[in-house]
Write an enzyme that holds these catalytic residues in place. Structure first.
Site, PDB file in Angstrom:
ATOM      1  N   LYS A  63       0.807  -1.130   0.016  1.00 25.01           N
ATOM      2  CA  LYS A  63      -0.150   0.152   0.035  1.00 25.01           C
ATOM      3  C   LYS A  63       1.057   1.076   0.074  1.00 25.01           C
ATOM      4  O   LYS A  63       1.811   1.191   0.739  1.00 25.01           O
ATOM      5  CB  LYS A  63      -0.942  -0.061   1.292  1.00 25.01           C
ATOM      6  CG  LYS A  63      -1.997   1.180   1.277  1.00 25.01           C
ATOM      7  CD  LYS A  63      -3.141   0.839   0.495  1.00 25.01           C
ATOM      8  CE  LYS A  63      -4.172   2.016   0.628  1.00 25.01           C
ATOM      9  NZ  LYS A  63      -3.739   2.856  -0.783  1.00 25.01           N
ATOM     10  N   LYS A  88       5.299   1.974   8.206  1.00 23.52           N
ATOM     11  CA  LYS A  88       4.112   2.961   8.646  1.00 23.52           C
ATOM     12  C   LYS A  88       2.553   1.952   8.879  1.00 23.52           C
ATOM     13  O   LYS A  88       1.933   2.035   9.765  1.00 23.52           O
ATOM     14  CB  LYS A  88       3.633   3.948   7.621  1.00 23.52           C
ATOM     15  CG  LYS A  88       2.639   4.986   7.957  1.00 23.52           C
ATOM     16  CD  LYS A  88       2.520   6.218   6.912  1.00 23.52           C
ATOM     17  CE  LYS A  88       3.529   6.685   6.372  1.00 23.52           C
ATOM     18  NZ  LYS A  88       3.319   7.583   5.354  1.00 23.52           N
ATOM     19  N   LYS A 138       5.324   2.301  -2.958  1.00 24.47           N
ATOM     20  CA  LYS A 138       5.237   3.881  -3.623  1.00 24.47           C
ATOM     21  C   LYS A 138       5.378   3.580  -4.937  1.00 24.47           C
ATOM     22  O   LYS A 138       6.201   2.832  -5.455  1.00 24.47           O
ATOM     23  CB  LYS A 138       6.494   4.519  -2.677  1.00 24.47           C
ATOM     24  CG  LYS A 138       6.240   6.167  -2.680  1.00 24.47           C
ATOM     25  CD  LYS A 138       5.103   6.370  -1.746  1.00 24.47           C
ATOM     26  CE  LYS A 138       5.180   7.679  -1.267  1.00 24.47           C
ATOM     27  NZ  LYS A 138       4.609   7.760  -0.009  1.00 24.47           N
ATOM     28  N   THR A 163      -4.777  12.832   6.677  1.00 22.67           N
ATOM     29  CA  THR A 163      -3.388  12.828   7.282  1.00 22.67           C
ATOM     30  C   THR A 163      -3.400  13.767   8.279  1.00 22.67           C
ATOM     31  O   THR A 163      -2.778  13.686   9.470  1.00 22.67           O
ATOM     32  CB  THR A 163      -2.704  13.358   6.160  1.00 22.67           C
ATOM     33  OG1 THR A 163      -2.731  12.345   5.204  1.00 22.67           O
ATOM     34  CG2 THR A 163      -1.292  13.361   6.377  1.00 22.67           C
ATOM     35  N   ASN A 181      -2.356  19.966   1.073  1.00 20.74           N
ATOM     36  CA  ASN A 181      -3.564  19.260   1.774  1.00 20.74           C
ATOM     37  C   ASN A 181      -3.110  19.125   3.349  1.00 20.74           C
ATOM     38  O   ASN A 181      -4.171  19.358   3.836  1.00 20.74           O
ATOM     39  CB  ASN A 181      -3.611  17.926   1.053  1.00 20.74           C
ATOM     40  CG  ASN A 181      -4.813  17.050   1.696  1.00 20.74           C
ATOM     41  OD1 ASN A 181      -5.919  17.694   2.178  1.00 20.74           O
ATOM     42  ND2 ASN A 181      -4.656  15.920   1.757  1.00 20.74           N
TER      43      ASN A 181
HETATM   44  N1  GLU Z   1       0.698   8.929   0.464  1.00 21.77           N
HETATM   45  C1  GLU Z   1       0.088   8.788   1.673  1.00 21.77           C
HETATM   46  C2  GLU Z   1       1.160   8.313   2.575  1.00 21.77           C
HETATM   47  O1  GLU Z   1       2.411   8.363   2.512  1.00 21.77           O
HETATM   48  C3  GLU Z   1      -1.084   7.717   1.828  1.00 21.77           C
HETATM   49  C4  GLU Z   1      -1.037   6.400   1.350  1.00 21.77           C
HETATM   50  C5  GLU Z   1      -2.120   5.398   1.254  1.00 21.77           C
HETATM   51  O2  GLU Z   1      -2.917   6.086   1.696  1.00 21.77           O
HETATM   52  O3  GLU Z   1      -1.812   4.480   0.911  1.00 21.77           O
HETATM   53  O4  GLU Z   1       1.229   7.914   3.761  1.00 21.77           O
END
Ligand code: GLU
Length: 409
Positions: A67, A91, A103, A187, A217
């Site tokens: 993810k 994370k 990513k 976030t 954002n």
């Molecule tokens: N891009 C965000 C992060 O770095 C969200 C990633 C997601 O929702 O999968 O956490």
């Protein structure tokens, strides 16, 4: 091994020592599981063809499908994509989400594209990476310079490739296409709930002064949340520069100015608001510094200038490992990215669950579930840091690593 990734890996290696983890277990995480590099060629509005470098890295799927977001930025490299995919692995483990880390990125200045070019690029990304992604394999989401509209084009493209509507392949979609309520400010809200739950321990009281670096954002939503909780937002910055207002900025008016003119700096001149140099933002006199811009913003060269006793990392990797050490020696408490900005991926997880169930939750449920998660994982990490006398960042890695190691044995 590439430079950024090598630096980032020092963090779990350090955490491994606190867990007495067998080094051979850690070694596997030195190598990304799978990185796909591709060329994206699109037709520009003037009829010409242009090609861009693109990547998708699935760093590790020990704990579930991978993810992580897709960023569109001119500075994206393979090293950066792999480093952020690695961060996502930890994370998701910090938050106990049933996901590994990934990513994606395209090396492009997104502001140079028209809307139709942007749509072609988004669709091309999915065409090229269609076999890498999937609702049970790898689930993208927004990141720097990508948003709900781009997720919608991507979801639509994926549906036409596989021949059926598959909303759980991507998160951060518009509500009308199966997105989750509360994903837009998730976030910032996650970071805010974390602050709220640790406020007593941190010594933060209503009326505390906050400075926010980055007004996209995450940064702009954080400004709103902090202001409504009684904080004074005394300085903010964006890519054009920074402003300060010791009495506290009026966030509604600031947002209106940014909306009208494109930058927070256009708010300078009104109600005691003055312009300051962009790099002065981190040294503003305040109680809380929120980092919501890009990576490596606080480094060995400027870490000594930070005046705030508390830093919240809403961006990914805004503090380098060298700066971490300087801040630690100065007693600055850092709420680390893999916990503090995990609200985004947590609500992405809620979106994925809702898509799979076909059952959509009210906003109150999203907020309550997010709050509980931030409180639980925040409290566990706080306790681990106290118990082992280590920083919150090290404790977050220990917390995540123990879950990853558990999944292997
Ligand atoms: N891009 C965000 C992060 O770095 C969200 C990633 C997601 O929702 O999968 O956490």
């Amino acid at each position: 091994m590439t430079r950024k990734l090598k630096k980032a890996l020092t963090r779990p290696v350090d955490a491994g020592k606190h867990l007495n983890t067998e080094p051979t277990i850690l070694e596997q995480w030195e190598i990304p599981q799978e990185t796909t590099h591709a060329r994206l060629t699109i037709r520009m509005d003037d009829g010409s063809l242009k090609s861009f470098r693109a990547w998708r890295c699935r760093y590790d799927d020990t704990r579930g499908p991978t993810k992580g977001g897709i960023r569109f930025h001119q500075s994206v490299t393979a090293d950066e994509v792999e480093t952020f995919a690695f961060l996502m692995t930890f994370k998701c483990a910090v938050m106990n989400l049933p996901f590994g880390g990934a990513k994606g990125g395209v090396q492009i200045d997104p502001l140079s594209l028209s809307k139709t070019e942007l749509e072609r690029l988004a669709r091309r990304y999915v065409q090229v990476f269609a076999k890498v992604i999937g609702p049970n394999r790898d689930i993208p989401a927004p990141d720097v310079y990508t948003n709900a509209m781009i997720m919608a084009w991507m979801a639509d493209e994926y549906a036409s490739i596989v021949g059926e509507w598959t909303p759980a392949v991507i998160t951060g979609k518009p509500i009308s296409l199966g997105g989750s309520l509360g994903r837009d400010d998730a976030t910032a809200r996650g970071g805010y709930y974390l602050l709220e739950s640790l406020a007593k321990d941190l010594g933060l009281t209503p009326g505390a002064r906050a400075a926010i670096q980055g007004y996209g954002n995450a940064g702009s939503h954080m400004a709103q949340l902090l202001e409504s909780a009684g904080y004074k937002v005394v300085a903010v910055s964006d890519s054009k520069g920074a402003i300060s207002c010791p009495a506290g900025l009026d966030i509604k008016k600031l947002n209106a100015a940014k909306e009208r003119h494109g930058s927070v700096t256009n708010f300078a001149g009104s109600d005691g608001v003055s312009r300051i140099a962009a790099d002065e933002l981190i040294s503003v006199d305040c109680d809380l510094l929120v980092l919501a811009a890009m990576e490596d913003m606080i480094h060995a060269g400027n870490a000594a200038n930070v005046k705030a006793p508390i830093i919240l990392e809403l961006a990914n990797s805004p503090i380098t490992p060298e700066a971490d050490e300087i801040l630690e020696n100065r007693g600055v408490v850092v709420l680390p990215d893999i916990l503090a900005n995990a609200g985004g991926v947590t609500v992405s997880y809620f979106e994925w669950v809702q898509n799979r169930q076909g059952d959509y939750w009210p906003i109150e449920d999203i907020h309550a579930r997010l709050k509980t998660k931030m409180e639980e994982e925040g409290a566990a990490i706080w306790a681990c840091a106290k118990d082992k006398n280590i920083t919150l960042r090290s404790a977050a890695y220990v917390h995540a690593l123990s879950r990853l190691v558990d999944a292997i044995y």
